[in-house]
Design a protein around this motif. Structure first.
Motif, short mmCIF file in Angstrom:
data_model
loop_
_atom_site.label_atom_id
_atom_site.label_comp_id
_atom_site.label_asym_id
_atom_site.label_seq_id
_atom_site.Cartn_x
_atom_site.Cartn_y
_atom_site.Cartn_z
N ASP A 133 43.59 44.08 51.52
CA ASP A 133 44.01 44.29 53.01
C ASP A 133 42.72 43.71 53.65
O ASP A 133 41.65 43.68 53.28
N ARG A 134 42.85 43.69 55.15
CA ARG A 134 41.87 43.32 56.00
C ARG A 134 41.24 44.72 56.83
O ARG A 134 41.78 45.08 57.11
N VAL A 135 39.98 44.85 56.30
CA VAL A 135 39.29 45.97 56.58
C VAL A 135 38.42 45.54 57.85
O VAL A 135 37.34 44.75 57.41
N SER A 136 38.21 46.60 58.73
CA SER A 136 37.32 46.29 59.84
C SER A 136 36.65 47.81 60.15
O SER A 136 37.49 48.85 59.93
N VAL A 137 35.52 47.83 60.64
CA VAL A 137 34.79 49.06 60.87
C VAL A 137 34.23 49.18 62.22
O VAL A 137 33.87 47.86 62.55
N VAL A 138 34.62 50.03 63.08
CA VAL A 138 34.26 50.22 64.49
C VAL A 138 33.43 51.51 64.78
O VAL A 138 34.13 52.40 64.27
N THR A 139 32.48 51.41 65.33
CA THR A 139 31.73 52.89 65.50
C THR A 139 31.88 53.09 67.10
O THR A 139 31.91 51.95 67.96
N PHE A 140 31.94 54.29 67.57
CA PHE A 140 32.08 54.73 68.97
C PHE A 140 31.54 56.07 69.23
O PHE A 140 31.08 56.95 68.35
N ALA A 141 31.19 55.94 70.61
CA ALA A 141 30.58 57.44 71.09
C ALA A 141 31.37 57.56 72.53
O ALA A 141 32.58 57.90 72.50
N ASP A 142 30.35 57.15 73.57
CA ASP A 142 31.03 57.01 74.98
C ASP A 142 31.64 55.86 75.17
O ASP A 142 32.27 55.64 76.25
N GLY A 143 31.59 54.95 74.33
CA GLY A 143 32.39 53.90 74.35
C GLY A 143 32.28 53.18 72.84
O GLY A 143 31.56 53.85 71.90
N LEU A 144 32.89 51.98 72.73
CA LEU A 144 32.74 51.27 71.44
C LEU A 144 31.20 50.75 71.32
O LEU A 144 30.30 50.24 72.20
N ARG A 145 30.74 50.82 70.14
CA ARG A 145 29.18 50.52 69.81
C ARG A 145 29.23 49.31 68.97
O ARG A 145 29.66 48.18 69.29
N ASP A 146 29.35 49.58 67.59
CA ASP A 146 29.04 48.22 66.79
C ASP A 146 30.34 48.18 66.08
O ASP A 146 31.35 48.92 65.88
N ARG A 147 30.47 47.06 65.44
CA ARG A 147 31.76 46.63 64.82
C ARG A 147 31.50 45.54 63.49
O ARG A 147 30.50 44.74 63.63
N LEU A 148 32.23 45.77 62.41
CA LEU A 148 32.05 45.00 61.37
C LEU A 148 33.62 44.22 61.36
O LEU A 148 34.47 44.77 61.34
N ALA A 149 33.43 43.07 61.57
CA ALA A 149 34.59 42.13 61.45
C ALA A 149 35.48 42.26 60.09
O ALA A 149 34.81 42.51 59.05
N PRO A 150 36.69 41.94 60.50
CA PRO A 150 37.54 42.20 59.34
C PRO A 150 37.30 41.32 58.19
O PRO A 150 36.98 40.27 57.99
N ALA A 151 37.36 42.00 56.86
CA ALA A 151 37.02 41.14 55.68
C ALA A 151 38.29 41.63 54.52
O ALA A 151 38.69 42.71 54.62
N ARG A 152 38.14 40.89 53.37
CA ARG A 152 39.01 41.26 52.35
C ARG A 152 38.24 41.12 50.79
O ARG A 152 37.25 40.15 50.91
N GLY A 153 38.77 42.02 49.98
CA GLY A 153 38.04 41.59 48.65
C GLY A 153 36.84 42.50 48.47
O GLY A 153 36.07 42.80 49.40
N LYS A 154 36.90 43.34 47.27
CA LYS A 154 35.99 44.38 47.12
C LYS A 154 34.59 43.97 47.03
O LYS A 154 33.58 44.92 47.35
#
Length: 306
Positions: A133-154
């Motif tokens: 699957d395409r996995v992405s990670v986004v952090t937030f607090a009072d707004g969006l912070r950092d982002r890991l672009a979508p990726a596939r493969g373990k």
């Protein structure tokens, strides 16, 4: 006697210890369990009924002007004198977004709720990556912070570890503002795993509705330290909100602590009830539980993997 009580992060667990060799062994174990639980469901090969580049034959339809000649079935034309177009099922992978709350309040607890949330997100991300699957990670607090672009493969799990090691926590929780920015920035819909302690004075309803109304599939993981419900405080204190800095002076008595515990439980119950009413899968992540037990429970009961 007056004392100042400000909750501070008890970060005895460092980031480097979060994803050590023992953690990797747990991930591999979770992956094996998930394969057993969901084998045969073709999870990584979800197919739609759309005409696409897949190889699985789906159906015929009559030829129309402008259709691609390469998809005409000439054998049928030879036998029946009809121009029919072959349709194929298009393979489509699932987008999974992990939305992790990194506000100041998540640094509290032992282990800190933020670390626990990172471990849960990393474990679920590993299973998603391993299932292509395409996995992405986004952090937030009072707004969006950092982002890991979508990726596939373990093999991409180490990018996830690196991303979490570099996360800088802080700020107040503002779910609505953060999730509004998220839905506007991500046009590809998918599963949105929201991991937070939900300490937002403005509430959580608007944020969850933003995900639902924009056709994401939200899944809520409520980070919960049971000791927050029963703090070991007594006497005349000056309490300081760790996110806003607001100061309040009060006398803490056993009666007040009992009322606070009841109010805390009511808040947690209302969050769960709201999710149930809106058909949003909900899990309370007790930081005192081994995270792999919790993740397996999510696998088995939550429909995280279908």
């Amino acid at each position: 006697m007056r004392r100042r009580a400000k909750a501070t992060g008890t970060a005895s667990v460092t980031r480097s210890e979060l994803f050590n060799e023992e953690f990797l062994k747990k991930l591999e174990y979770l992956h094996i369990v998930s394969r057993k639980l969901f084998s045969g469901l073709n999870r990584a090969e979800r197919r739609t009924r759309k005409v696409g580049s897949g190889v699985e034959f789906a159906d015929y339809r009559d030829y129309a002007a402008g259709d691609d000649f390469r998809y005409l079935d000439w054998n049928v034309y030879g036998r029946m004198d009809r121009l029919l177009l072959r349709l194929f099922e298009e393979e489509e992978d699932l987008h999974i977004y992990f939305l992790l709350d990194t506000s100041d309040s998540t640094q509290l607890g032992q282990p800190p709720k933020l670390h626990y949330g990172m471990q849960i997100a990393a474990a679920l991300a590993y299973v998603g990556l391993a299932n292509l699957d395409r996995v992405s990670v986004v952090t937030f607090a009072d707004g969006l912070r950092d982002r890991l672009a979508p990726a596939r493969g373990k093999g991409r799990i180490f990018k996830v570890f690196e991303f979490f090691r570099n996360v800088e926590p802080g700020g107040q929780t503002r779910l609505a503002a953060s999730l509004r920015a998220f839905v506007h920035q991500n046009k590809r819909r998918g599963l949105a795993v929201l991991i937070s302690d939900f300490y937002d004075p403005a509430g959580y309803e608007e944020g969850l509705n933003l995900l639902r109304h924009n056709r994401f599939e939200p899944l809520v993981i409520h980070l919960h330290d049971p000791r927050e419900a029963r703090p070991s405080l007594v006497g005349d204190l000056q309490l300081i909100d760790c996110e806003t800095g607001e100061v309040r002076e009060l006398t803490v008595s056993p009666r007040l602590l009992k009322a606070y515990a009841a109010e805390y439980e009511r808040y947690c119950a209302e969050l769960q009830e709201h999710c149930t009413k809106k058909q949003i899968p909900f899990f309370r992540a007790d930081t005192q539980l081994p995270f792999d037990d919790l993740v397996l429970r999510i696998f088995r009961r939550g429909g995280f993997l279908k």
